[in-house]
Enzyme design. Sequence first.
Site, mmCIF file in Angstrom:
data_model
loop_
_atom_site.group_PDB
_atom_site.id
_atom_site.type_symbol
_atom_site.label_atom_id
_atom_site.label_comp_id
_atom_site.label_asym_id
_atom_site.label_seq_id
_atom_site.Cartn_x
_atom_site.Cartn_y
_atom_site.Cartn_z
ATOM 1 N N GLU A 211 1.008 -1.256 -0.077
ATOM 2 C CA GLU A 211 0.154 -0.173 -0.044
ATOM 3 C C GLU A 211 0.817 1.195 -0.230
ATOM 4 O O GLU A 211 1.845 1.322 0.581
ATOM 5 C CB GLU A 211 -0.861 -0.018 1.214
ATOM 6 C CG GLU A 211 -1.764 1.115 1.080
ATOM 7 C CD GLU A 211 -2.903 1.364 2.394
ATOM 8 O OE1 GLU A 211 -2.624 0.531 3.435
ATOM 9 O OE2 GLU A 211 -3.890 1.764 2.281
ATOM 10 N N LYS B 44 -9.812 1.830 -2.905
ATOM 11 C CA LYS B 44 -10.191 1.141 -1.424
ATOM 12 C C LYS B 44 -11.584 1.515 -1.158
ATOM 13 O O LYS B 44 -12.022 2.809 -1.122
ATOM 14 C CB LYS B 44 -9.317 1.857 -0.483
ATOM 15 C CG LYS B 44 -9.163 1.236 1.074
ATOM 16 C CD LYS B 44 -8.091 2.015 1.793
ATOM 17 C CE LYS B 44 -7.791 1.380 3.212
ATOM 18 N NZ LYS B 44 -6.606 1.959 3.699
ATOM 19 N N CYS C 166 -5.637 -2.925 2.770
ATOM 20 C CA CYS C 166 -5.596 -2.779 3.986
ATOM 21 C C CYS C 166 -7.218 -2.846 4.998
ATOM 22 O O CYS C 166 -7.254 -3.855 5.361
ATOM 23 C CB CYS C 166 -5.029 -1.604 4.335
ATOM 24 S SG CYS C 166 -4.125 -1.278 5.710
HETATM 25 N N1 LIG Z 1 -4.175 1.352 7.470
HETATM 26 C C1 LIG Z 1 -5.386 0.854 7.334
HETATM 27 O O1 LIG Z 1 -6.040 1.115 6.411
HETATM 28 C C2 LIG Z 1 -5.990 -0.279 8.389
HETATM 29 C C3 LIG Z 1 -5.379 -0.523 9.505
HETATM 30 O O2 LIG Z 1 -4.179 0.027 10.006
HETATM 31 C C4 LIG Z 1 -6.078 -1.429 10.534
HETATM 32 O O3 LIG Z 1 -7.072 -1.741 10.028
HETATM 33 O O4 LIG Z 1 -5.462 -1.475 11.546
#
Ligand SMILES: NC(=O)CC(=O)C(=O)O
Length: 296
Positions: free
Chosen positions: A63, A133, A174
């Site tokens: 990411e 996302k 994520c």
């Molecule tokens: N950074 C993200 O999108 C998600 C995350 O860090 C988490 O769900 O914990």
Amino acid sequence: MCESATDAVHPRFFRKPEHYVRAFKIALIQMSVGPDKAKNVAAAISEIHKAKEKGAQLVALPECFNSPYGTKYFEEYAEEVPSGSTCRALSRAAAEAGVCVVGGTLPERCGHALYNTCTVWDGSGALVATYRKMHLFDIDIPNKITFKESEVLSAGDQITTFDYQGIKIGIGICYDLRFIEMSHLMAKQGCSLLIYPGAFNMTTGPKHWELLARARANDEQLWVALVSPARDTTAGYVAWGHTLLVDPWATVVDQLGEAPGTIMADVDVNLVEEVRSQIPIRVQRRTDIYDTVHKK
Ligand SMILES: NC(=O)CC(=O)C(=O)O
């Protein structure tokens, strides 16, 4: 050479196209990401070529691989997809290396809106999928971490899968990993592997990163890959790292630590079928009582 029973009975109708594969070598690149965008992109391209030299057929990046992760950076680092310089570099690298590239994520500009977007390129450099996302990372854990992607980002609304030589692969980013409905719908659409470029942090990473990857693999009986940037303790947002690959038995096949590195592993879809036939929850669901539906 022996024919399989299926081929013998229905030679024309059941034979799969020549290019279909049952297994392939995946490379998950945990790279350092800093404030210099050109340097980040050059490092990613170099890793794609190195992975190819080691035999990778599909290479996945983390990411925000071209930008630091943080709401104050997205506007400055954003590019249009697919005309921006990062996308052009990914396309060129995929074509030169002849590998499929799951291009982590980059901040995408579309009109006035910004998205956290993953692009996927085939071995000829063609764009085969774009995923924005869908679940924005808005959390508040007092004295630990407060983050609000929705202050600057818009959310995507399309569940996205693509075909790699006959194997269906789903993309999440994520925070999406926390949403079982999304992974369930991708599995229902036929996915054997879910790839999540992600950057959990030093609070949620140790608690939930591996747990969620194994949970999704176990729930849906498929492969799960999480690809993080390496940890940089000087960054505003410190990523947990721990890029990992989990098999359909929910076993961690390989996991990195905090430093840059690459996981190289074989993803075999026969294992998906093995688990699904031996523990047949997919056909035992009581969809007469409950269900997960795709609305859009
Ligand atoms: N950074 C993200 O999108 C998600 C995350 O860090 C988490 O769900 O914990």
